[in-house]
Design a protein around this motif. Structure first.
Motif, PDB file in Angstrom:
ATOM      1  N   LEU A 150     116.737 -26.568 -15.823  1.00 36.34           N
ATOM      2  CA  LEU A 150     116.794 -28.000 -16.116  1.00 36.34           C
ATOM      3  C   LEU A 150     116.150 -28.817 -15.001  1.00 36.34           C
ATOM      4  CD1 LEU A 150     120.430 -28.357 -17.534  1.00 36.34           C
ATOM      5  CD2 LEU A 150     118.298 -28.526 -18.825  1.00 36.34           C
ATOM      6  N   GLU A 151     116.463 -28.469 -13.771  1.00 36.85           N
ATOM      7  CA  GLU A 151     115.918 -29.237 -12.649  1.00 36.85           C
ATOM      8  C   GLU A 151     114.416 -29.054 -12.530  1.00 36.85           C
ATOM      9  OE1 GLU A 151     118.251 -27.926  -9.378  1.00 36.85           O
ATOM     10  OE2 GLU A 151     119.998 -29.165  -9.920  1.00 36.85           O
ATOM     11  N   LEU A 154     113.240 -31.087 -16.017  1.00 38.21           N
ATOM     12  CA  LEU A 154     113.663 -32.469 -16.251  1.00 38.21           C
ATOM     13  C   LEU A 154     113.856 -33.280 -14.981  1.00 38.21           C
ATOM     14  CD1 LEU A 154     116.275 -31.933 -19.116  1.00 38.21           C
ATOM     15  CD2 LEU A 154     113.810 -32.391 -19.301  1.00 38.21           C
ATOM     16  N   ASP A 157     116.551 -36.130 -14.521  1.00 39.47           N
ATOM     17  CA  ASP A 157     117.238 -36.270 -15.809  1.00 39.47           C
ATOM     18  C   ASP A 157     117.984 -34.998 -16.215  1.00 39.47           C
ATOM     19  OD1 ASP A 157     116.465 -38.922 -16.380  1.00 39.47           O
ATOM     20  OD2 ASP A 157     114.477 -38.230 -17.000  1.00 39.47           O
ATOM     21  N   ALA A 158     118.024 -34.000 -15.328  1.00 42.41           N
ATOM     22  CA  ALA A 158     118.680 -32.734 -15.663  1.00 42.41           C
ATOM     23  C   ALA A 158     120.139 -32.931 -16.029  1.00 42.41           C
ATOM     24  CB  ALA A 158     118.557 -31.755 -14.492  1.00 42.41           C
ATOM     25  N   ALA A 456     110.307 -33.779 -25.693  1.00 43.58           N
ATOM     26  CA  ALA A 456     110.853 -33.944 -24.344  1.00 43.58           C
ATOM     27  C   ALA A 456     111.472 -32.652 -23.826  1.00 43.58           C
ATOM     28  CB  ALA A 456     111.900 -35.058 -24.329  1.00 43.58           C
ATOM     29  N   PHE A 457     111.860 -31.774 -24.739  1.00 41.94           N
ATOM     30  CA  PHE A 457     112.518 -30.537 -24.333  1.00 41.94           C
ATOM     31  C   PHE A 457     111.585 -29.331 -24.382  1.00 41.94           C
ATOM     32  CE2 PHE A 457     116.079 -33.074 -26.232  1.00 41.94           C
ATOM     33  CZ  PHE A 457     116.725 -33.357 -25.029  1.00 41.94           C
ATOM     34  N   LEU A 460     111.654 -26.584 -21.781  1.00 45.64           N
ATOM     35  CA  LEU A 460     112.866 -25.772 -21.653  1.00 45.64           C
ATOM     36  C   LEU A 460     112.856 -24.556 -22.572  1.00 45.64           C
ATOM     37  CD1 LEU A 460     115.556 -28.621 -21.615  1.00 45.64           C
ATOM     38  CD2 LEU A 460     114.664 -27.364 -19.646  1.00 45.64           C
ATOM     39  N   LEU A 493     115.483 -39.604 -21.848  1.00 49.86           N
ATOM     40  CA  LEU A 493     114.201 -38.891 -21.836  1.00 49.86           C
ATOM     41  C   LEU A 493     113.176 -39.536 -22.766  1.00 49.86           C
ATOM     42  CD1 LEU A 493     115.677 -35.289 -21.951  1.00 49.86           C
ATOM     43  CD2 LEU A 493     114.677 -36.415 -19.959  1.00 49.86           C
TER      44      LEU A 493
END
Length: 626
Positions: A150-151, A154, A157-158, A456-457, A460, A493
């Motif tokens: 995540l970090e 994002l 925003d994580a 946005a994801f 990931l 996001l």
């Protein structure tokens, strides 16, 4: 030798004249009732599951070996006092006496017969290894690796996908003082939440010792034990004292970047592991006998000084009226560079009076929580239990069972502004027979899928670094758990949630109305799941009330899987005035043998949030003769 009795639910009651007799008898009945499960636990601890389930077991086996689960168990056993070693050895002797360790006996156990596996005898340290294997993934390994992803992707925003929300570890436990009960003595209620397994992770048992020579060893305890471990651990009523736990959500495992010459446990190549059990060569087994011998809250409190992990919130009460909270386990103290410099030693004991109450549900309790960890469950379950208890007096077991059954969904208020007009008046009660709950869940699933598909994801979506932690790396699962937090943010996001909410409503507009229980059914996992040539034993398709953040926690994966894959793996009410006034239940039954009369006979009770009786009169039990 111990005498073995059964109640109407098939629960074993073990009665012996010495601790060794009782331990041997507990091992005996465990092997009779759970032979396949014991072999499965042994394989998981030793990293040999692929010998039974093929390639689906290879990832776990690599993990078990690289984490040195057996080495930790062997070192921990070697450090135990002679009395605890003898206790474990007597249990294993009883277990080995009843395990189907020959081909002809193995045919009597359906899963062994299907696979052609013959159960292997256990060494005395194996209970520690199986316990370690059951608990090692219960804390930080998956979340820490997911947080790193995540970090990386994002940045600041994580936090939107790592929040205080429903997590794979959680439970409820509460207690009230005697001034609030009909009996005049304290009461404890609760339920541990874990992944549903077939057979179930907890075994109901009664252990009674009538030692004529040692007053310490005249005990009579009913409770839940981890299959493969002697005694009772987390939830028990010993007559004069009772106790229960919830996960304290502590941060007690570290992952370190290491080179190829690293000499220590690793989660996967390049990722070293530090945990209290591995660092201390201690799996908390010195607590087992003191818990059986406990008479007071002070005794239970002292016994849990030896506990290591998981780190738990502990709720205790006794016939003298004491009701106490503390946390128990080993939590490292870290310096600025992350090195471990010691262990936190203040368990933050809190006693409440006869008019008081204690409620713990994996949420932030107070200053002690900041010392233990950083991420907790939201306050919804705790606040709801507090509201249901309110200032009520005259409480009885049925009142506590009604709390078990409460299906009001926490976190719904954060979603209200996004709900379609047709759902704005939904009361949030996730009953299995509710059409409104079914309609809400269908919209929520569509909404999660819409949000999870947002670009946005995209960063990931790379595969998990190892299959063992893959469940933490599913974007849709993460979005489903984080939905209230995302909804509370302003264009998180850059996602326009309002637009996606309307599109999700369009996605389900043509669905026929259906109650929540049509899709939200009890769905335990079995070792044969996903193995092409093996069929898991069937379990009736049973609708259940509740949801991921209800007191009645029966969690699914919104947008991915709407069945109930985790939740209350046991429920109990302990009345300190009279054990038989309380009750207990597990999702399936006392027997792990498919087709046995007690394999799934408690499922209807559990699904209706009712309790089976606790029977303590020996004359009302049936003694086994062989």
């Amino acid at each position: 030798m111990a005498r073995i009795y059964r109640d109407a639910c098939g629960v074993p009651h073990v009665r012996g004249a010495s601790v060794a007799d009782v331990a041997h008898g507990q091992g005996l009945v465990t092997a009779r009732d759970r032979a396949w499960q014991l072999e499965r636990l042994r394989q998981r601890a030793t990293g040999t599951t692929a010998s039974t389930v093929g390639t689906t077991g290879e990832a776990w086996d690599r993990f078990a070996v690289s984490m040195r689960l057996v080495d930790t168990a062997q070192r921990a056993f070697a450090r135990l006092g002679a009395e605890t070693q003898a206790f474990l050895a007597a249990y294993v002797d009883g277990l080995n006496a009843a395990l189907p360790t020959t081909a002809d006996r193995a045919t009597l156990v359906p899963e062994l017969a299907t696979t052609g596996v013959v159960a292997q005898e256990w060494p005395a340290w194996m209970p520690l290894a199986t316990f370690h294997a059951q608990q090692v993934m219960f804390a930080d390994i998956g979340p820490v690796l997911w947080q790193r992803r995540l970090e990386e992707v994002l940045g600041d925003d994580a936090h939107l996908l790592r929040h205080e929300g429903p997590l794979p570890a959680g439970s409820n436990a509460w207690a009230v003082g005697g001034a609030r009960t009909a009996s005049g003595a304290p009461m404890i209620g609760g339920d541990p939440h874990r992944t549903f397994e077939s057979p179930g992770v907890y075994q109901q048992v009664r252990l009674a010792c009538d030692d004529p020579d040692d007053e310490r060893d005249r005990f009579d305890v009913v409770g839940f034990t981890f299959v493969g471990l002697p005694g009772v651990q987390h939830f028990a009523h010993a007559g004069d004292v009772a106790w229960a736990i919830t996960n304290a959500m502590a941060d007690y495992q570290d992952l370190d970047d290491v080179g190829p010459d690293h000499d220590g446990p690793t989660v996967m190549p390049g990722v070293g592991f530090r945990g209290p059990s591995t660092e201390l060569a201690d799996l908390g087994a010195e607590a087992l006998l003191p818990l059986l011998r406990a008479r007071t809250v002070d005794d239970v409190d002292a016994a849990f000084d030896a506990w290591v992990e998981p780190v738990n919130n502990l709720v205790m009460a006794d016939v003298h009226g004491t009701v106490r909270y503390r946390w128990a386990g080993r939590v490292p103290v870290r310096d600025a560079g992350g090195a471990w410099t010691g262990w936190r030693d203040d368990p933050h004991r809190v006693d409440v009076g006869p008019d008081g109450r204690l409620v713990t549900a994996n949420d932030r309790r107070g200053p002690e929580s900041a010392e233990l960890g950083a991420e907790f469950s939201p306050p919804h379950r705790r606040e709801r239990i507090v509201a249901l208890l309110a200032d009520r007096t005259g409480l009885v077991a049925d009142d506590f069972a009604a709390i078990h059954d409460d299906a009001l969904l926490g976190g719904l208020d954060e979603l209200r502004h996004l709900l379609p007009e047709r759902l704005r008046d939904f009361d949030g009660v996730m009953r299995a027979d509710s059409l409104a709950a079914g309609a809400f869940a269908a919209w929520r699933a569509a909404f999660v899928r819409r949000v999870a598909a947002h670009p946005a994801f995209d960063g990931l979506r790379a595969p998990a670094p190892d299959p063992v932690v893959a469940p933490w790396f599913d974007v849709a699962v993460a979005v489903g758990h984080a939905l209230p937090a995302l909804a509370a943010a302003t264009t998180p996001l850059g996602i326009d949630l309002a637009v996606l909410a309307r599109l999700a409503d369009d996605d389900v507009a043509d669905l026929e109305p259906a109650p929540w229980g049509d899709v939200h059914v009890f769905d335990p996992t079995h070792a044969f799941d996903g193995v092409a040539h093996l069929d898991a034993p069937t379990v009736p398709r049973t609708p259940v009330s509740g949801d991921q953040d209800c007191v009645r926690c029966t969690g699914g994966l919104p947008g991915v899987f709407e069945g109930a894959y985790r939740g209350s793996v046991a429920r109990y009410v302990w009345d300190l005035a009279d054990r038989t006034a309380g009750g207990w239940v597990v999702p399936m039954g006392a027997s792990g043998l498919p087709g046995h009369e007690h394999h799934i006979d408690q499922l209807p009770l559990w699904a209706e949030a009712r309790l089976a009786p606790i029977v303590t009169d020996w004359t009302e039990l049936v003694e086994e003769t062989s």
